[in-house]
Scaffold this active site. Structure first.
Site, mmCIF file in Angstrom:
data_model
loop_
_atom_site.group_PDB
_atom_site.id
_atom_site.type_symbol
_atom_site.label_atom_id
_atom_site.label_comp_id
_atom_site.label_asym_id
_atom_site.label_seq_id
_atom_site.Cartn_x
_atom_site.Cartn_y
_atom_site.Cartn_z
ATOM 1 N N LYS A 1 0.844 -1.208 0.000
ATOM 2 C CA LYS A 1 0.000 0.000 0.000
ATOM 3 C C LYS A 1 0.877 1.256 0.000
ATOM 4 C CE LYS A 1 -2.484 -0.780 3.752
ATOM 5 N NZ LYS A 1 -2.003 -2.066 4.206
ATOM 6 N N ARG B 1 -12.066 -0.046 6.985
ATOM 7 C CA ARG B 1 -11.705 -1.436 7.269
ATOM 8 C C ARG B 1 -12.871 -2.188 7.896
ATOM 9 N NH1 ARG B 1 -5.339 -1.582 8.935
ATOM 10 N NH2 ARG B 1 -4.631 -0.855 6.928
ATOM 11 N N ARG C 1 11.048 -5.102 6.703
ATOM 12 C CA ARG C 1 10.695 -3.728 6.318
ATOM 13 C C ARG C 1 11.328 -2.712 7.257
ATOM 14 N NH1 ARG C 1 4.440 -2.227 5.488
ATOM 15 N NH2 ARG C 1 4.251 -2.905 7.660
ATOM 16 N N ARG D 1 8.877 -0.439 12.504
ATOM 17 C CA ARG D 1 7.622 -0.215 13.227
ATOM 18 C C ARG D 1 7.470 -1.251 14.347
ATOM 19 N NH1 ARG D 1 2.803 0.248 8.905
ATOM 20 N NH2 ARG D 1 1.880 -1.131 10.446
ATOM 21 N N ARG E 1 -2.290 -8.894 12.639
ATOM 22 C CA ARG E 1 -2.799 -7.888 11.695
ATOM 23 C C ARG E 1 -3.390 -8.554 10.462
ATOM 24 N NH1 ARG E 1 2.675 -4.905 11.328
ATOM 25 N NH2 ARG E 1 1.814 -3.885 9.510
HETATM 26 N N1 LIG Z 1 -9.193 2.081 9.317
HETATM 27 C C1 LIG Z 1 -8.684 1.679 10.502
HETATM 28 N N2 LIG Z 1 -9.514 1.389 11.531
HETATM 29 C C2 LIG Z 1 -9.025 0.989 12.738
HETATM 30 N N3 LIG Z 1 -7.709 0.825 13.009
HETATM 31 C C3 LIG Z 1 -6.840 1.084 12.004
HETATM 32 C C4 LIG Z 1 -7.270 1.526 10.710
HETATM 33 N N4 LIG Z 1 -6.176 1.701 9.920
HETATM 34 C C5 LIG Z 1 -5.097 1.385 10.694
HETATM 35 N N5 LIG Z 1 -5.493 1.010 11.945
HETATM 36 C C6 LIG Z 1 -4.614 0.598 13.062
HETATM 37 O O1 LIG Z 1 -3.282 1.001 12.766
HETATM 38 C C7 LIG Z 1 -2.438 -0.161 12.600
HETATM 39 C C8 LIG Z 1 -1.447 0.079 11.480
HETATM 40 O O2 LIG Z 1 -2.185 0.243 10.281
HETATM 41 P P1 LIG Z 1 -1.376 0.351 8.881
HETATM 42 O O3 LIG Z 1 -0.278 1.335 9.010
HETATM 43 O O4 LIG Z 1 -2.387 0.533 7.806
HETATM 44 O O5 LIG Z 1 -0.675 -1.075 8.774
HETATM 45 P P2 LIG Z 1 -1.306 -2.404 8.128
HETATM 46 O O6 LIG Z 1 -1.048 -2.301 6.672
HETATM 47 O O7 LIG Z 1 -0.579 -3.476 8.829
HETATM 48 O O8 LIG Z 1 -2.754 -2.420 8.476
HETATM 49 C C9 LIG Z 1 -3.408 -1.322 12.320
HETATM 50 O O9 LIG Z 1 -2.824 -2.556 12.730
HETATM 51 C C10 LIG Z 1 -4.595 -0.933 13.214
HETATM 52 O O10 LIG Z 1 -4.289 -1.235 14.567
#
Ligand SMILES: Nc1ncnc2c1ncn2[C@@H]1O[C@H](COP(=O)(O)OP(=O)(O)O)[C@@H](O)[C@H]1O
Length: 200
Positions: free
Chosen positions: A10, A86, A121, A150, A161
């Site tokens: 992404k 999500r 990563r 991270r 995740r």
């Molecule tokens: N739309 C969302 N709703 C709820 N929690 C979220 C959302 N987007 C991200 N998060 C939280 O932030 C964390 C990191 O998200 P992100 O950077 O998109 O990594 P990944 O690609 O692993 O999901 C997720 O594991 C979740 O805990």
């Protein structure tokens, strides 16, 4: 909108797409990490869920994303929304505001590849560029020395995740079935972008 499992690309594809089309990249994960770094009340609450690879409650995420979408730059240039919605309830919050994407990019990568990608990563905190110690190593020793990882990029946490992603992605896809463009693994980053960028 762009959706995909952790480490599906992404962030890397967002960089290519926003550079080419002048869109504003809005990533829910980045917005949450900024709240955590700022030590806000929402950030402290969000951290608990992020450490477990679980979705942060809607009362924190939805208003945060809505506010960012309504900012002038996103309104004027257009936006690429990454990692949101999500869940059906998160999508419904945008539908209620009549906010819909022109395109919903769905990145599809085999899970065994994802775990290997996550564990290797790294992020350059100075440029924001994403590296992989094996597949996309840093150009210089200076960059390598300052790379960060991270806290949720461990094998244990990425599996949590991935489980969360599997649980939620199907619900959301049904809402955007008319604009989904699936993009499957097998192309390297740039050719993947070139091959599929006709849809954007
Ligand atoms: N739309 C969302 N709703 C709820 N929690 C979220 C959302 N987007 C991200 N998060 C939280 O932030 C964390 C990191 O998200 P992100 O950077 O998109 O990594 P990944 O690609 O692993 O999901 C997720 O594991 C979740 O805990």
């Amino acid at each position: 909108m762009i959706s995909g499992a952790p480490a599906s690309g992404k962030g890397t594809q967002c960089e290519l797409i926003t550079d080419k089309y002048g869109l504003v990249h809005i990533a829910a994960g980045d917005l949450l990490r900024a709240e955590v770094a700022a030590g806000t009340e929402n950030g402290i609450k969000a951290q608990e869920y992020m450490n477990k690879g679980q979705l942060v409650p809607n009362e924190i995420v939805v208003s945060m994303v809505k506010r960012r979408l309504e900012e002038q730059d996103a309104q004027e240039k257009g936006w690429l929304l990454d990692g949101y919605p999500r869940s059906v309830s998160q999508a419904d919050a945008l539908e209620a505001l009549n906010i819909r994407p022109h395109v919903f990019i769905l990145l599809q990568v085999p899970e065994d590849i994802l775990v290997e990608r996550v564990v290797g990563r790294r992020l350059d905190p100075v440029t924001g560029k994403i590296y992989h110690l094996t597949y996309a190593p840093p150009e210089t020793p200076e960059i390598e020395a300052r790379l960060t990882q991270r806290s949720d990029d461990t094998e244990e946490r990425v599996k949590l995740r991935l489980k969360t992603h599997r649980q939620n992605v199907e619900d959301v896809l049904s809402i955007y079935s008319d604009v989904i463009v699936p993009v499957s693994f097998g192309s390297i980053t740039s050719s993947l972008f070139a091959e599929k960028s006709r849809f954007v």
